[in-house]
Design a protein around this motif. Structure first.
Motif, PDB file in Angstrom:
ATOM      1  N   PRO A  94       0.814  -1.209   0.000  1.00 12.94           N
ATOM      2  CA  PRO A  94       0.000   0.000   0.000  1.00 12.94           C
ATOM      3  C   PRO A  94       0.855   1.270   0.000  1.00 12.94           C
ATOM      4  O   PRO A  94       1.902   1.330   0.655  1.00 12.94           O
ATOM      5  CB  PRO A  94      -0.793  -0.113   1.307  1.00 12.94           C
ATOM      6  N   LEU A  95       0.384   2.266  -0.721  1.00 11.14           N
ATOM      7  CA  LEU A  95       0.968   3.612  -0.731  1.00 11.14           C
ATOM      8  C   LEU A  95      -0.111   4.553  -0.200  1.00 11.14           C
ATOM      9  O   LEU A  95      -0.908   5.097  -0.961  1.00 11.14           O
ATOM     10  CB  LEU A  95       1.388   4.013  -2.144  1.00 11.14           C
ATOM     11  N   PRO A  96      -0.199   4.763   1.121  1.00 12.38           N
ATOM     12  CA  PRO A  96      -1.340   5.475   1.706  1.00 12.38           C
ATOM     13  C   PRO A  96      -1.143   6.993   1.762  1.00 12.38           C
ATOM     14  O   PRO A  96      -0.134   7.482   2.269  1.00 12.38           O
ATOM     15  CB  PRO A  96      -1.431   4.876   3.115  1.00 12.38           C
ATOM     16  N   VAL A  97      -2.126   7.709   1.245  1.00  9.89           N
ATOM     17  CA  VAL A  97      -2.178   9.169   1.328  1.00  9.89           C
ATOM     18  C   VAL A  97      -3.489   9.535   2.021  1.00  9.89           C
ATOM     19  O   VAL A  97      -4.573   9.248   1.495  1.00  9.89           O
ATOM     20  CB  VAL A  97      -2.102   9.818  -0.070  1.00  9.89           C
ATOM     21  N   VAL A  98      -3.410  10.148   3.187  1.00  8.79           N
ATOM     22  CA  VAL A  98      -4.603  10.473   3.975  1.00  8.79           C
ATOM     23  C   VAL A  98      -5.262  11.728   3.410  1.00  8.79           C
ATOM     24  O   VAL A  98      -4.621  12.774   3.264  1.00  8.79           O
ATOM     25  CB  VAL A  98      -4.246  10.681   5.454  1.00  8.79           C
ATOM     26  N   SER A  99      -6.550  11.626   3.086  1.00  4.60           N
ATOM     27  CA  SER A  99      -7.295  12.756   2.526  1.00  4.60           C
ATOM     28  C   SER A  99      -8.021  13.566   3.586  1.00  4.60           C
ATOM     29  O   SER A  99      -8.235  14.769   3.408  1.00  4.60           O
ATOM     30  CB  SER A  99      -8.313  12.248   1.501  1.00  4.60           C
ATOM     31  N   CYS A 100      -8.440  12.920   4.679  1.00  2.49           N
ATOM     32  CA  CYS A 100      -9.147  13.636   5.738  1.00  2.49           C
ATOM     33  C   CYS A 100      -8.980  12.892   7.058  1.00  2.49           C
ATOM     34  O   CYS A 100      -8.742  11.689   7.085  1.00  2.49           O
ATOM     35  CB  CYS A 100     -10.629  13.826   5.406  1.00  2.49           C
ATOM     36  N   LEU A 101      -9.086  13.641   8.135  1.00  5.63           N
ATOM     37  CA  LEU A 101      -9.051  13.088   9.484  1.00  5.63           C
ATOM     38  C   LEU A 101     -10.465  13.103  10.029  1.00  5.63           C
ATOM     39  O   LEU A 101     -11.163  14.117   9.915  1.00  5.63           O
ATOM     40  CB  LEU A 101      -8.130  13.915  10.383  1.00  5.63           C
ATOM     41  N   THR A 102     -10.910  12.001  10.595  1.00  8.00           N
ATOM     42  CA  THR A 102     -12.286  11.911  11.069  1.00  8.00           C
ATOM     43  C   THR A 102     -12.355  11.764  12.581  1.00  8.00           C
ATOM     44  O   THR A 102     -11.425  11.264  13.213  1.00  8.00           O
ATOM     45  CB  THR A 102     -13.024  10.709  10.434  1.00  8.00           C
ATOM     46  N   VAL A 103     -13.469  12.212  13.124  1.00  6.96           N
ATOM     47  CA  VAL A 103     -13.851  11.892  14.502  1.00  6.96           C
ATOM     48  C   VAL A 103     -14.862  10.767  14.364  1.00  6.96           C
ATOM     49  O   VAL A 103     -15.983  10.970  13.934  1.00  6.96           O
ATOM     50  CB  VAL A 103     -14.465  13.107  15.228  1.00  6.96           C
ATOM     51  N   GLN A 104     -14.454   9.559  14.705  1.00  2.79           N
ATOM     52  CA  GLN A 104     -15.226   8.374  14.320  1.00  2.79           C
ATOM     53  C   GLN A 104     -14.979   7.244  15.306  1.00  2.79           C
ATOM     54  O   GLN A 104     -13.886   7.102  15.854  1.00  2.79           O
ATOM     55  CB  GLN A 104     -14.783   7.943  12.900  1.00  2.79           C
TER      56      GLN A 104
END
Length: 265
Positions: free
Chosen positions: A35-45
Motif C-alpha cells: 500500500p501507498l497510503p495518502v490520507v485525505s481527511c481526518l475523522t472523529v469516528q
C-alpha cells in the motif's frame, strides 16, 4: 529482493481502525500488494458513527502524490472518503496523464451510522471529475440512490453510466435478505452478479475492504471480473471472522485469511 504490486490509496483515517485507510492497508497487504497510503481527511469516528471530518490541504496531498509518482511505480489506485471537492479536483489533475492505471472509486458519502462524509460540492466533483476516470465505482445502495437520484438499482447505475462512469458495482451490504448481492453494470452488457451469505447485520469497513481488494486484484493484473471474484472471497472470509472492537458494528478480520491467523474470539 522481490517487489509486490503497488496500490496508491487516497482515503480518510478512521481512529477506530475499522474502516477508512487502515482497512484499505490491511486488505491490500493481505492480498499480496504494497500500500501507498495518502490520507485525505481526518475523522472523529468510532464503530458507531462519524461525528466530524477535516480535510487535508489539497496542496499537501498533491506534493505527496507527485513525490510518490517520481519514485514508485503505481499499479492501481483506490479512493475512499475524499475530504473536499478541491482534493477530488487535485487528484483528477494528477490522474489526467495516468489513465492507464486502474482506478477503483469507493464513493463514500455517509457512514453507516448516518454521519456525513461528503457535502454536495464533493459529490458533484466526484461525479464530474473522478467517475469518468474510474475503472469501476463501488457504491452501496444508499450511495447509489443519492448519486443518481433514483431508488431502483439498475436504473440508478445506468444513469451514472450515461453520465460517463465506465462501470458501477452496486454493493448489497446495506440491503436485506439471506445473501449480499453485488451487481456489476457496464455499458451495453447484462449485469453480472455475485452473492455471499449475509452473516447478521452490517460490518464496519466492509465496503472499504471490498473496494481495496478489487484494487489489489487489478494491481496484480487481474481483469475486473476476476478481481471482483477474488475480492468477494476475501471479504466473505473477513466477515466470517468478525472482531468486536467497540460498542457499534463488528469489524471484519482482514487478517483471517493469512497463514497462522488466529480466529477472533
Amino acid at each position: 529482493m522481490y517487489q509486490r504490486p503497488h496500490v496508491l490509496i487516497v482515503a480518510g483515517l478512521d481512529p477506530s481502525g475499522g474502516a477508512g485507510i487502515q482497512a484499505d492497508i490491511q486488505a491490500v497487504t493481505a492480498l499480496g500488494c504494497h500500500p501507498l497510503p495518502v490520507v485525505s481527511c481526518l475523522t472523529v469516528q468510532d464503530t458507531c458513527n462519524v461525528y466530524g471530518a477535516d480535510a487535508i490541504a489539497p496542496e499537501l496531498i498533491v506534493r505527496q502524490l507527485e513525490c510518490l509518482a517520481a519514485d514508485v511505480q503505481i499499479h492501481a489506485i483506490k479512493t475512499g472518503a475524499m475530504g473536499s471537492a478541491a482534493i477530488v479536483e487535485a487528484l483528477a489533475r494528477f490522474l489526467a496523464d495516468r489513465r492507464e492505471i486502474p482506478l477503483v472509486v469507493d464513493p463514500v458519502i455517509k457512514a453507516a451510522g448516518g454521519g456525513d462524509l461528503a457535502d454536495d460540492a464533493l459529490v458533484e466533483a466526484m461525479k464530474q471529475y473522478l467517475f469518468p476516470l474510474a475503472d469501476v465505482i463501488t457504491p452501496n445502495g444508499i450511495e447509489l440512490a443519492q448519486l443518481a437520484g433514483l431508488d431502483d438499482i439498475g436504473q440508478a447505475a445506468e444513469t451514472l453510466i450515461s453520465q460517463g462512469c465506465p462501470a458501477v458495482l452496486a454493493t448489497g451490504g446495506h440491503g436485506t435478505g439471506p445473501k449480499i448481492i453485488n451487481q456489476l453494470f457496464r455499458p451495453a452488457q447484462n449485469a453480472s452478479r455475485w452473492a455471499i451469505i449475509r452473516r447478521g447485520g452490517e460490518y464496519h469497513g466492509s465496503g472499504c475492504t471490498l473496494a481495496a481488494s478489487i484494487a489489489a486484484g487489478r494491481a496484480k493484473g487481474l481483469d475486473l471480473d476476476t478481481a471482483i471474484d477474488e475480492a468477494q472471497r476475501f471479504v466473505a472470509t473477513a466477515i466470517d471472522s468478525p472482531m468486536k472492537v467497540g460498542r457499534g458494528q463488528p469489524v471484519p478480520d482482514r487478517a483471517a485469511s493469512l497463514p497462522g491467523a488466529t480466529p477472533a474470539q
